[in-house]
Design a protein around this motif. Sequence first.
Motif, PDB file in Angstrom:
ATOM      1  N   ALA A 336      -6.977 -44.077  48.424  1.00 42.49           N
ATOM      2  CA  ALA A 336      -7.826 -43.155  47.677  1.00 42.49           C
ATOM      3  C   ALA A 336      -9.176 -43.818  47.498  1.00 42.49           C
ATOM      4  O   ALA A 336      -9.384 -44.974  47.901  1.00 42.49           O
ATOM      5  N   ASN A 337     -10.093 -43.090  46.930  1.00 45.66           N
ATOM      6  CA  ASN A 337     -11.378 -43.652  46.542  1.00 45.66           C
ATOM      7  C   ASN A 337     -11.363 -43.911  45.045  1.00 45.66           C
ATOM      8  O   ASN A 337     -10.705 -43.190  44.284  1.00 45.66           O
ATOM      9  N   ASP A 340     -11.938 -41.104  42.755  1.00 42.32           N
ATOM     10  CA  ASP A 340     -10.903 -40.073  42.640  1.00 42.32           C
ATOM     11  C   ASP A 340     -10.115 -40.192  41.343  1.00 42.32           C
ATOM     12  O   ASP A 340      -9.450 -39.228  40.927  1.00 42.32           O
ATOM     13  N   VAL A 360     -12.178 -36.681  44.305  1.00 47.10           N
ATOM     14  CA  VAL A 360     -11.210 -35.625  44.616  1.00 47.10           C
ATOM     15  C   VAL A 360      -9.898 -35.971  43.935  1.00 47.10           C
ATOM     16  O   VAL A 360      -9.431 -37.118  44.017  1.00 47.10           O
ATOM     17  N   SER A 382     -12.963 -28.030  43.129  1.00 44.97           N
ATOM     18  CA  SER A 382     -13.861 -27.442  44.127  1.00 44.97           C
ATOM     19  C   SER A 382     -15.072 -26.807  43.464  1.00 44.97           C
ATOM     20  O   SER A 382     -16.205 -26.941  43.967  1.00 44.97           O
ATOM     21  N   TYR A 459      -8.340 -29.276  50.342  1.00 43.88           N
ATOM     22  CA  TYR A 459      -8.698 -30.672  50.567  1.00 43.88           C
ATOM     23  C   TYR A 459      -9.702 -30.812  51.712  1.00 43.88           C
ATOM     24  O   TYR A 459     -10.477 -31.783  51.745  1.00 43.88           O
ATOM     25  N   THR A 463     -12.826 -33.098  50.623  1.00 44.91           N
ATOM     26  CA  THR A 463     -13.106 -34.361  51.296  1.00 44.91           C
ATOM     27  C   THR A 463     -14.429 -34.311  52.051  1.00 44.91           C
ATOM     28  O   THR A 463     -15.143 -35.318  52.139  1.00 44.91           O
ATOM     29  N   SER A 464     -14.787 -33.137  52.598  1.00 46.01           N
ATOM     30  CA  SER A 464     -16.079 -33.013  53.275  1.00 46.01           C
ATOM     31  C   SER A 464     -17.225 -33.064  52.284  1.00 46.01           C
ATOM     32  O   SER A 464     -18.273 -33.661  52.554  1.00 46.01           O
ATOM     33  N   LYS A 466     -17.353 -34.581  49.319  1.00 50.96           N
ATOM     34  CA  LYS A 466     -17.577 -35.880  48.673  1.00 50.96           C
ATOM     35  C   LYS A 466     -18.191 -36.893  49.630  1.00 50.96           C
ATOM     36  O   LYS A 466     -18.761 -37.886  49.186  1.00 50.96           O
ATOM     37  N   THR A 467     -18.101 -36.645  50.966  1.00 52.23           N
ATOM     38  CA  THR A 467     -18.714 -37.567  51.919  1.00 52.23           C
ATOM     39  C   THR A 467     -20.182 -37.255  52.155  1.00 52.23           C
ATOM     40  O   THR A 467     -20.852 -37.968  52.903  1.00 52.23           O
TER      41      THR A 467
END
Length: 746
Positions: A336-337, A340, A360, A382, A459, A463-464, A466-467
Amino acid sequence: MPSPSSPAMPCRRLTLPAVLAVALQITGLSLFVLGFFPVKPTLTGFNGVESYVSPESEERLDVGELEGEEIRGLYRELSRLPASYDRLIFMVIDGLPAEFVLGKDGQLPPAELKDAMPYTQSLLENGVAIGYHAKAAPPTVTMPRLKALMSGAVGGFLDVAFNFNTQALLEDNLLAQFARIGWKMVMLGDDTWLKLFPELFARHDGVSSFFVKDTVFVDRNVSRHLSTELDKDDWQLLILHYLGLDHIGHIGGRKSVLMIHKLGEMDEVIRMIHLNNIANHDDHRGQTLLVVVSDHGMTADGNHGGSSHEETDSLALFIGSSLEAPGYASATHNFANQVDITPTLALLFGVPIPINNIGVVIEESLDQFTDDQKLRALELNSWQLLRLLQAQLSGLPCLSLPSDCCDDHQKSDACNGMVKEKFCCLYSKATASHRAWRSQNMSRSADRDQYNLTISACYGFLTSAKTCWPTCSWYLGDAPIMSHLCFHWLLERQRDSGMRDTILCSTEEVFAVIAVLILALSMGSSSMVEEEQYIWHFITSTFSILLLRRAVKCIPTGREKSLGKVENGRSSTQIFCIFVLLIVARIIRGWHQGGVNWTYLPDISKWLEKAGSSYLKSIQLFSLILLIGWNLLAFSSSTSRRSFTVLVKLSFFCSGLLVLQHLLKYQDDALAASSYGATLVTQIIYTVLAISTFITVLASPWLASVSILAKGSTCYTNRAASLPFEVIVIYFKNDGLNRKPWVEVD
């Protein structure tokens, strides 16, 4: 005086190059600051009830001045999520690498590390705890990592400076949200928490994190309150921040003999908390969740701050009675990050996700939720990220899409195109999938395939999204270096037109341009930045050899010897100085294997550590005395007797004596080196040196004359000959009487 045969270059001809050079440097520095310390678009204020309303909705909720249990009940009603836990114990083990607990590359940790934390390992094996390799973003120092854990936002390298003078966190964060619902909070440990969140804790006992020699009392000061606090029921959040393991790393590295004992001490703390407040909890206290995290990892030498895997591999361990972990073996593969953790805790405890969070929610932590509640949690996450994307990407068209646009996205598996269109496509797919599953669930026809498709779509967007933040900022760090090249070209344009056609670039100039280009290109790679010292070693050595070649060519031969005895002596002096420079550069090169990838190689510093403190102290004293003597010799060569010059000499000399006194008094006592007296002496040394250097640099243009020589000969025939560049050669000339600047064309 200028030679009569040499035409003087008017000072006014240098005005335009000087003004343009300053403008280029200011522009380059500004671009560098914007690239290296980017200003992140953020949302102001704190999330509230509006976070539970879709961004597409125009509904506005007004809760007035609700606080405490009233606002907490409203949050629970609007979120449609149950509060899984009533109390949180947030335990930070500073500097603990995740692989010490969870292993590395799918392999279990070594037996000695597993045996050091037997109770924690048993929790993982029995499925009572869920462990994650939580990747921390650089810079991996404590203050920005705590900010990321509480706000979900990623800091910048400017936070490294703020780490030494921590200011209050004014952004939306978990502690502010907990305070709004009436939680009572207690903090024990690193006083960085007290500086980030002043006046939020009902009780606290902070310790300083900068006495790195202390590995015992810094943790004992935390644990001495632990049993008392665990028996109390007047708090909802207990923060424990242990610093001892990080200090052990700084002193002896990962493999220090003290590391195993410290891991056992932390394991005992986890055992005490689990037995007292989780396994045998009282009903009137409610459910307690223990979250064990580390703010960062450490390298083999115990350092941190960079972006290597060892430094960013931090731990996230969730321990609670409601968890249903799949088993220990899977924990070694959980990733995970670090950010998160923020939305995960916010959703588990029923508070709004902080407004600038980019994390996330961790899916496995929601296993106690029903399917509908899990999808609701992802929906709230979201919405929060979509609002933040709107601040980052102006004109995001997601909210203006027609209601039937989702059908096309549902049929297509890929979302391509520009950044804005891609995010809107992913968000639309997630919204459409959730709407389809909800309609099927109401008609009792929903199946697991549709649920898994909805989870995957949610997800995919999260995930897209947060990058985006690490890649949406421009990197303009090469601008100052490129401005030097522009200035070089500008000066060539200012040359005398009669000489322009006959001048050829020297070898030194060509190499200087190539070196600048190499540096500019290397700034585009983080790996090259981490190993930048090797580039500088190469440039320094190569340029010194080029200067040696030039000095050898300038030695008079044959008939020239009788005409240039002075020049012969100067060339020999130059050759000697260059050889000394090469020797010193080689010693510096082998002194310490810096960077990230080659720290394990042998070097002089490792040899000195093995030789013992007596040899190290002798070398330090000899080097310091040599440096003081060299500076005195340099100052004595000046013919000026002005009071300012004498004052500068005395200030640098006094600084050297203070350093000498500090070494003699504190070098043998490691604990005394962290005392108040030692710290005060160090502060005085840095203050005197900073003031002296600043005043010297500031006043030097008024105290010295400037000579600018054009390129016309192969060898220099004056005091500027030892300087490396031919484009502009500047040296200070102080004859004690005439201090007017003079410009000469050779």
